[in-house]
Design a protein around this motif. Structure first.
Motif, PDB file in Angstrom:
ATOM      1  N   LYS A 111       1.255 -14.338 -48.615  1.00  0.00           N
ATOM      2  CA  LYS A 111       1.924 -13.036 -48.587  1.00  0.00           C
ATOM      3  C   LYS A 111       0.896 -11.915 -48.461  1.00  0.00           C
ATOM      4  N   ASP A 112      -0.143 -11.954 -49.298  1.00  0.00           N
ATOM      5  CA  ASP A 112      -1.188 -10.934 -49.243  1.00  0.00           C
ATOM      6  C   ASP A 112      -1.934 -10.969 -47.911  1.00  0.00           C
ATOM      7  N   TYR A 113      -2.200 -12.184 -47.419  1.00  0.00           N
ATOM      8  CA  TYR A 113      -2.901 -12.331 -46.149  1.00  0.00           C
ATOM      9  C   TYR A 113      -2.058 -11.746 -45.009  1.00  0.00           C
ATOM     10  N   PHE A 114      -0.759 -12.007 -45.024  1.00  0.00           N
ATOM     11  CA  PHE A 114       0.120 -11.482 -43.991  1.00  0.00           C
ATOM     12  C   PHE A 114       0.121  -9.953 -44.019  1.00  0.00           C
ATOM     13  N   LEU A 115       0.193  -9.371 -45.214  1.00  0.00           N
ATOM     14  CA  LEU A 115       0.188  -7.911 -45.335  1.00  0.00           C
ATOM     15  C   LEU A 115      -1.115  -7.305 -44.823  1.00  0.00           C
ATOM     16  N   ILE A 116      -2.232  -7.925 -45.178  1.00  0.00           N
ATOM     17  CA  ILE A 116      -3.514  -7.372 -44.731  1.00  0.00           C
ATOM     18  C   ILE A 116      -3.709  -7.592 -43.227  1.00  0.00           C
ATOM     19  N   CYS A 117      -3.156  -8.668 -42.695  1.00  0.00           N
ATOM     20  CA  CYS A 117      -3.222  -8.870 -41.241  1.00  0.00           C
ATOM     21  C   CYS A 117      -2.420  -7.795 -40.510  1.00  0.00           C
ATOM     22  N   GLU A 118      -1.254  -7.435 -41.043  1.00  0.00           N
ATOM     23  CA  GLU A 118      -0.488  -6.355 -40.427  1.00  0.00           C
ATOM     24  C   GLU A 118      -1.299  -5.063 -40.418  1.00  0.00           C
ATOM     25  N   SER A 119      -1.963  -4.779 -41.545  1.00  0.00           N
ATOM     26  CA  SER A 119      -2.810  -3.587 -41.633  1.00  0.00           C
ATOM     27  C   SER A 119      -3.960  -3.672 -40.634  1.00  0.00           C
ATOM     28  N   TYR A 120      -4.533  -4.857 -40.494  1.00  0.00           N
ATOM     29  CA  TYR A 120      -5.646  -5.058 -39.575  1.00  0.00           C
ATOM     30  C   TYR A 120      -5.193  -4.814 -38.127  1.00  0.00           C
ATOM     31  N   TYR A 121      -4.054  -5.404 -37.743  1.00  0.00           N
ATOM     32  CA  TYR A 121      -3.568  -5.230 -36.369  1.00  0.00           C
ATOM     33  C   TYR A 121      -3.230  -3.766 -36.084  1.00  0.00           C
ATOM     34  N   ASP A 122      -2.673  -3.077 -37.081  1.00  0.00           N
ATOM     35  CA  ASP A 122      -2.414  -1.641 -36.928  1.00  0.00           C
ATOM     36  C   ASP A 122      -3.725  -0.872 -36.807  1.00  0.00           C
ATOM     37  N   ALA A 123      -4.703  -1.253 -37.624  1.00  0.00           N
ATOM     38  CA  ALA A 123      -5.989  -0.542 -37.650  1.00  0.00           C
ATOM     39  C   ALA A 123      -6.737  -0.676 -36.323  1.00  0.00           C
ATOM     40  N   ILE A 124      -6.715  -1.855 -35.726  1.00  0.00           N
ATOM     41  CA  ILE A 124      -7.475  -2.027 -34.480  1.00  0.00           C
ATOM     42  C   ILE A 124      -6.886  -1.195 -33.347  1.00  0.00           C
ATOM     43  N   ARG A 125      -5.673  -0.725 -33.535  1.00  0.00           N
ATOM     44  CA  ARG A 125      -5.042   0.129 -32.519  1.00  0.00           C
ATOM     45  C   ARG A 125      -5.330   1.615 -32.749  1.00  0.00           C
ATOM     46  N   SER A 126      -5.667   1.989 -34.007  1.00  0.00           N
ATOM     47  CA  SER A 126      -5.726   3.430 -34.262  1.00  0.00           C
ATOM     48  C   SER A 126      -6.774   3.885 -35.289  1.00  0.00           C
ATOM     49  N   SER A 127      -7.542   3.002 -35.878  1.00  0.00           N
ATOM     50  CA  SER A 127      -8.469   3.408 -36.942  1.00  0.00           C
ATOM     51  C   SER A 127      -9.919   3.421 -36.480  1.00  0.00           C
ATOM     52  N   THR A 128     -10.753   3.976 -37.327  1.00  0.00           N
ATOM     53  CA  THR A 128     -12.188   4.023 -37.031  1.00  0.00           C
ATOM     54  C   THR A 128     -12.800   2.640 -37.241  1.00  0.00           C
ATOM     55  N   PRO A 129     -13.949   2.383 -36.613  1.00  0.00           N
ATOM     56  CA  PRO A 129     -14.609   1.089 -36.805  1.00  0.00           C
ATOM     57  C   PRO A 129     -14.895   0.766 -38.280  1.00  0.00           C
ATOM     58  N   SER A 130     -15.274   1.758 -39.076  1.00  0.00           N
ATOM     59  CA  SER A 130     -15.562   1.476 -40.482  1.00  0.00           C
ATOM     60  C   SER A 130     -14.289   1.105 -41.252  1.00  0.00           C
ATOM     61  N   GLN A 131     -13.158   1.716 -40.921  1.00  0.00           N
ATOM     62  CA  GLN A 131     -11.890   1.345 -41.555  1.00  0.00           C
ATOM     63  C   GLN A 131     -11.481  -0.073 -41.157  1.00  0.00           C
ATOM     64  N   ILE A 132     -11.645  -0.386 -39.887  1.00  0.00           N
ATOM     65  CA  ILE A 132     -11.323  -1.733 -39.398  1.00  0.00           C
ATOM     66  C   ILE A 132     -12.194  -2.759 -40.109  1.00  0.00           C
ATOM     67  N   GLU A 133     -13.484  -2.471 -40.233  1.00  0.00           N
ATOM     68  CA  GLU A 133     -14.411  -3.396 -40.884  1.00  0.00           C
ATOM     69  C   GLU A 133     -14.035  -3.623 -42.348  1.00  0.00           C
ATOM     70  N   ALA A 134     -13.637  -2.573 -43.046  1.00  0.00           N
ATOM     71  CA  ALA A 134     -13.250  -2.707 -44.455  1.00  0.00           C
ATOM     72  C   ALA A 134     -12.011  -3.592 -44.599  1.00  0.00           C
ATOM     73  N   ILE A 135     -11.025  -3.377 -43.749  1.00  0.00           N
ATOM     74  CA  ILE A 135      -9.810  -4.199 -43.790  1.00  0.00           C
ATOM     75  C   ILE A 135     -10.141  -5.637 -43.423  1.00  0.00           C
ATOM     76  N   ASP A 136     -11.009  -5.822 -42.422  1.00  0.00           N
ATOM     77  CA  ASP A 136     -11.376  -7.166 -41.992  1.00  0.00           C
ATOM     78  C   ASP A 136     -12.124  -7.923 -43.087  1.00  0.00           C
ATOM     79  N   MET A 137     -12.943  -7.234 -43.858  1.00  0.00           N
ATOM     80  CA  MET A 137     -13.640  -7.897 -44.972  1.00  0.00           C
ATOM     81  C   MET A 137     -12.629  -8.413 -46.000  1.00  0.00           C
TER      82      MET A 137
END
Length: 161
Positions: free
Chosen positions: A93-119
């Protein structure tokens, strides 16, 4: 267990139960990549199987349980292991939620935000992979990289189901 990736201790085919339906394009992409990577490089050996592989694996969900149906390359059945999904529910459940955030981030966030979510995503993925290794202990010998790829497929099945 034979050496890592040897012909007798490896998967040559992985199939997901398609009866649970299709997922989003992002999740289907994760599935395809995980299966490709898993078949390319893995270390997989059912405990107690002296005849050896290579092996085929069919993953499915039956009555909220994860089913590992293992056969040899020629189709001869080896063993089926059925695992409760309960130990995976929170992580998936947590992994699915963070993956949704990650996919959203790669479309609209800064590289540092994407990296933090990916970690965070990688950390949860590692936790799920270790849980899978622990649950398969004494049933199937796998290495951590194989567990990571299998955990991705467990998530795909769970998301579809």
């Amino acid at each position: 267990m034979s050496g890592a990736g040897s012909d007798t201790s490896r998967l040559i085919d992985v199939e997901l139960d398609e009866s649970v339906g299709r997922a989003t394009p992002d999740i289907e992409h994760e599935r395809a990549v995980a299966i490709f990577d898993l078949v390319e490089e893995n270390c997989f050996h059912p405990v107690g199987d002296d005849k050896g592989g290579p092996y085929k694996l069919r993953l499915s969900l039956v009555d909220s349980r994860l089913v590992f149906a293992i056969s040899r390359g020629d189709g001869e059945a080896v063993v089926t292991h059925i695992l409760s999904l309960t130990p995976f529910r929170r992580i998936v459940k947590d992994y699915f939620l963070i993956c949704e955030s990650y996919y959203d981030a790669i479309r609209s966030s800064t590289p540092s935000q994407i990296e933090a979510i990916d970690m965070g995503r990688r950390g949860l993925h590692n936790e799920g992979s270790q849980t899978l290794m622990d649950r398969l202990n004494g049933k199937i010998d796998i290495d951590f990289d194989t567990a990571r790829r299998l955990f991705t497929l467990v998530c795909v099945l769970h998301w579809r189901g």
